[in-house]
Design a protein around this motif. Structure first.
Motif, short mmCIF file in Angstrom:
data_model
loop_
_atom_site.label_atom_id
_atom_site.label_comp_id
_atom_site.label_asym_id
_atom_site.label_seq_id
_atom_site.Cartn_x
_atom_site.Cartn_y
_atom_site.Cartn_z
N ASP A 1 0.75 -1.31 -0.19
CA ASP A 1 0.17 -0.10 0.24
C ASP A 1 0.85 1.24 0.03
O ASP A 1 0.64 1.96 -0.50
N TYR A 2 1.91 1.23 0.75
CA TYR A 2 2.79 2.34 1.00
C TYR A 2 4.06 2.60 0.10
O TYR A 2 5.01 3.29 0.34
N VAL A 3 3.89 1.65 -1.04
CA VAL A 3 5.21 1.74 -1.77
C VAL A 3 5.66 2.90 -2.46
O VAL A 3 6.81 3.34 -2.43
N TRP A 4 4.38 3.59 -2.81
CA TRP A 4 4.84 4.89 -3.50
C TRP A 4 5.21 5.98 -2.64
O TRP A 4 6.36 6.61 -2.79
N PRO A 5 4.76 6.46 -1.31
CA PRO A 5 5.13 7.39 -0.51
C PRO A 5 6.63 6.81 0.02
O PRO A 5 7.52 7.41 0.25
N VAL B 1 8.93 8.00 -2.73
CA VAL B 1 8.86 9.34 -2.72
C VAL B 1 9.77 9.88 -1.62
O VAL B 1 10.40 10.99 -1.77
N THR B 2 10.24 9.12 -0.64
CA THR B 2 10.99 9.55 0.53
C THR B 2 12.43 9.68 0.03
O THR B 2 13.15 10.62 0.54
#
Lengths: 557, 251
Positions: B189-193, B196-197
């Motif tokens: 779910d949080y692969v994109w954030p 982006v980090t």
């Protein structure tokens, strides 16, 4: 082996590359520009390596998936950067600037393509007239009208900022190789913010854009004002980020979800811990208020806008505001609309305060850049009218306003940058006296932008103001619109004061020996483009723009 | 270092609770006492970090604060987060902090100026107290009532009876183990954030280089077509300030 066998396989998420393509273009071009700048004498070789890897990758994808359009475009872009590097290998900054401009144009291109793919795809009665919505990458990226429209606004701002910056940065000797990459990274953060469907994404995007802008604000390191701007922006920005994060944490605590739409649904069916929900919304308003420069949280604005390099100031005023307002809209008007009884009165008061304080404080300024900084605060107040209307007309009005404000802001700061280049100092209103006689074209341009900022009928600024005022009246906020008109009248005073100084007062003694203005090609192009867009949206095409914004008034749900 | 490793190992060794009903009775009381011992310690460390004048002392207080927070995470059964808090924050980041402090010189005490705006301090104290009170009522309030059974001792849970609002979701979140649960979220779910980090880190590195560079070669600051510009050293020595553009008008 046995250990691995126990682990249930991860469901590899489907990466929707198209949804994040503008960010990929902006960030990729930023890294490329940085690489080519650091490569020094080996620039051509580095560029060739990039071309080789990109071409090989594109060829592999083309062969394995039997698609030809996208890999072909990637290959062409790789070839293009090699050609550009070959031509301008001895002009690293010019190369960077060209790449940056092409990057912004490319991001606008892919966003337009997405708009085409999504327009008319909304499910519902009047589906044909609105841009469709989608929530991708595990609910992180929103594809909706507001996201697409704001991305275009941000990239247009970047596209105008690049030519305005070139000669200015050269003249001030701040033309470091990191300038254009940082501009692209800031725009990456802004497009990410505009398209974030999750609070985690909102926070990270705000950090990406803020961090880039802190550095750009302090880019003129040898200037104490620039240092002050960077430090102030950094401290207050970090502070406001912390408040925003606290708000996000409370939203998660109340609803159990960081997804904006889901949190909104949970909020509207809420009965248990109301105090926490109110605290969460208050902290979110404070956090977004800092980024959009709404009045009690505007204290950093004039100092930062005054100290930052002038083209960066224009970019900050326009693009940051657009991106932050897009996320602000998606959270409040989109997701928290069922709770509007609780937050519209607060924002109503903040809007009134912002409009009045911004206009009144601008009147007493003598430095033109600072005056425009306060005027930016007042304009945030006008945008808030469309915000508190909480209807489609309001959202559309906000989008129109922010796009038009982008060109007004960049245009006026661009002319200021041009004048600063000649006078080698910050411009006070007295310095503008008699400018209309000596240099009628720049003075006329500045007058056009100022009249538009004032919202005189017949200019694009009027179209923008009309859009938000109409939404405010429709939503029954007539009193707020009256305050806005009063504020506009106060604001018109100081815009017209500058115009009077330029055209009706004589050149002060001892200044007559000034060198003639020598506008660079880039500056002329940037200012002329802004002016042309202003005139077009003010006279010929306002309905086209308003129609597009009307279509874009959709949120992901 | 050995002590740190054993502490981390002990934290990691805690297996996720399989039986929430039975575990609530045992961890509830332990949690209660750990909280009331560590919370004042954590607050004291935070306050003294702000108050202490010597930067190294302040940094060490920050380490204490990080450790107590790691203990909170461990007690809340976020073992992975607890380990990361110790390894990354208390370990790596604090070492960097201390390095920078040593490089800048720890004995160089900057004069602290008194607030220049009249009435600023009392106003800040008053507003800060107001904000604290509002947040305390809004955030902690719902969980202090009789119907809240979150992290309370077992007898309090029993007293609240059927109306109790228990904490939910922990067992589901830790179903396949804490580390695996975090990894699953991070890479689905949080692969994109998460990706982006990395952009953020790139920007931070560039920013450190741009703003931290002491001496600059003049040719790095312009893109002249081989035209030699005058050296910048003379210009840098000149006081700047009142004007926004730091260049000679008569250049």
């Amino acid at each position: 082996m046995t250990l691995l066998a126990q682990i249930p396989p991860l469901q590899i998420p489907d990466i929707a590359w198209s949804a994040i393509s503008p960010e990929l273009v902006l960030f990729g071009v930023g890294i490329l520009a940085l690489l080519l700048d650091t490569a020094g004498p080996q620039r051509l070789q580095a560029s060739f390596l990039v071309f080789g890897f990109a071409a090989a990758g594109a060829g592999y994808i083309a062969l394995s998936t039997e698609q030809s359009v996208l890999p072909g475009l990637v290959g062409l872009a790789a070839l293009g950067q090699f050609a550009l590097t070959a031509i301008w290998r001895d002009r690293p900054r010019l190369l960077s600037a060209l790449l940056a401009a092409l990057g912004f144009a490319g991001a606008i291109g892919v966003t337009t393509w997405q708009w085409g793919a999504y327009s008319g795809r909304l499910v519902g009665a009047d589906a044909a007239t609105f841009v469709g919505t989608d929530s991708l990458l595990g609910g992180m990226v929103a594809v909706d009208g507001v996201a697409l429209f704001t991305r275009v606004t941000v990239c247009l701002a970047g596209l105008v900022t690049v030519p305005l910056s070139f000669a200015y940065a050269e003249e001030r000797r701040i033309h470091r190789g990191e300038y254009y990459p940082l501009l692209l990274f800031a725009a990456t953060g802004m497009t990410l913010l505009a398209s974030s469907a999750d609070f985690i994404m909102v926070f990270i995007a705000i950090e990406v854009l803020s961090l880039s802008l802190y550095i750009l604000a302090g880019f003129a390191k040898r200037d104490l004002n620039s240092q002050e701007a960077a430090l102030k922006y950094f401290l207050l920005g970090a502070f406001s980020s912390a408040l925003l994060l606290y708000g996000i944490a409370l939203v998660y605590g109340v609803t159990g979800s960081t997804n904006i739409a889901e949190a909104g649904r949970a909020f509207s069916s809420l009965d248990a811990p109301q105090g926490m929900a109110v605290a969460a919304m208050a902290l979110l308003i404070v956090g977004f208020g800092f980024k959009t420069a709404i009045v009690p949280f505007h204290m950093w604005t004039p100092d930062v806008y005054q100290g930052a390099p002038t083209p960066i100031t224009g970019f900050m005023a326009a693009a940051t505001k657009a991106a932050a307002f897009a996320a602000f809209l998606r959270v409040f008007v989109g997701a928290f609309a069922p709770l509007q009884w609780s937050w519209t009165p607060v924002l109503w008061v903040l809007a009134a305060l912002t409009m009045l304080a911004g206009a009144i404080l601008a009147v007493v300024q003598n430095d033109v850049k600072r005056m425009l900084g306060y005027s930016a605060v007042a304009h945030a107040g006008y945008v808030l009218i469309g915000f508190v209307a909480v209807n489609r007309a309001g959202v559309s009005g906000v989008l129109v306003y922010l796009l038009i404000y982008t060109f007004m802001s960049l245009g006026s700061f661009g002319v200021l940058a041009l004048l600063e280049r000649r006078n080698h100092k910050a411009m006070a209103i007295d310095d503008l006296r008699g400018l209309g006689r000596r240099d009628p074209v720049p003075a006329g341009m500045l007058a056009l932008f100022l009249l538009s900022l004032a919202g005189i009928p017949g200019t694009a600024g009027f179209v923008a103001k009309f859009a938000v005022f109409r939404a405010g009246i429709e939503a029954g906020h007539a009193a707020l619109v009256v305050i806005a008109v009063v504020s506009s009248v106060i604001a018109a005073f100081f815009y017209i004061r500058v115009i009077v100084a330029m055209f009706m007062e004589d050149v002060p003694e001892g200044v007559a020996a000034e060198a003639p203005l020598a506008p660079s090609t880039g500056m002329s192009a940037g200012i002329a483009f802004s002016a042309a867009v202003m005139v077009a949206f003010g006279t010929v095409l306002p309905f086209l723009l308003v129609d597009l914004a009307d279509q874009a008034a959709t949120f992901v749900s | 270092m050995v002590a740190l490793a054993t502490a981390v190992g002990a934290v990691l060794a805690q297996t996720p609770v399989a039986d929430p009903a039975g575990a609530a009775a045992s961890t509830g009381a332990a949690e209660f006492w750990v909280f009331w011992i560590l919370a004042p310690l954590s607050l004291a460390a935070a306050v003294s970090m702000v108050v202490l004048r010597n930067p190294v002392h302040a940094a060490l207080m920050l380490v204490v604060n990080f450790f107590t927070i790691a203990m909170f995470y461990a007690v809340l059964e976020a073992q992975f987060l607890a380990a990361v808090q110790i390894i990354v924050y208390a370990g790596a980041i604090m070492v960097l902090f201390l390095f920078v402090l040593m490089l800048l010189g720890v004995d160089r005490e900057l004069p602290t100026r008194v607030a220049q705006i009249r009435g600023q301090q009392p106003a800040a104290l008053l507003l800060g107290a107001l904000l604290f009170a509002a947040l305390a009522v809004g955030v902690a309030g719902p969980f202090l009532g009789a119907d809240s059974a979150c992290n309370a001792p077992p007898d309090a849970v029993a007293a609240a009876g059927a109306d109790a609002q228990p904490c939910v979701g922990l067992a589901a979140a830790n179903e396949e183990g804490n580390v695996r649960g975090v990894a699953r979220l991070l890479f689905t779910d949080y692969v994109w954030p998460f990706e982006v980090t990395s952009v953020l880190l790139v920007i931070a590195a560039i920013g450190a280089m741009v703003l931290g560079r002491r001496t600059e070669r003049p040719e790095d600051l312009v893109d002249g077509r081989g035209v030699r510009k005058e050296p910048l050293r003379a210009r840098a020595a000149r006081p700047t300030g009142s004007t926004a553009l730091d260049r000679e008008a008569a250049e």
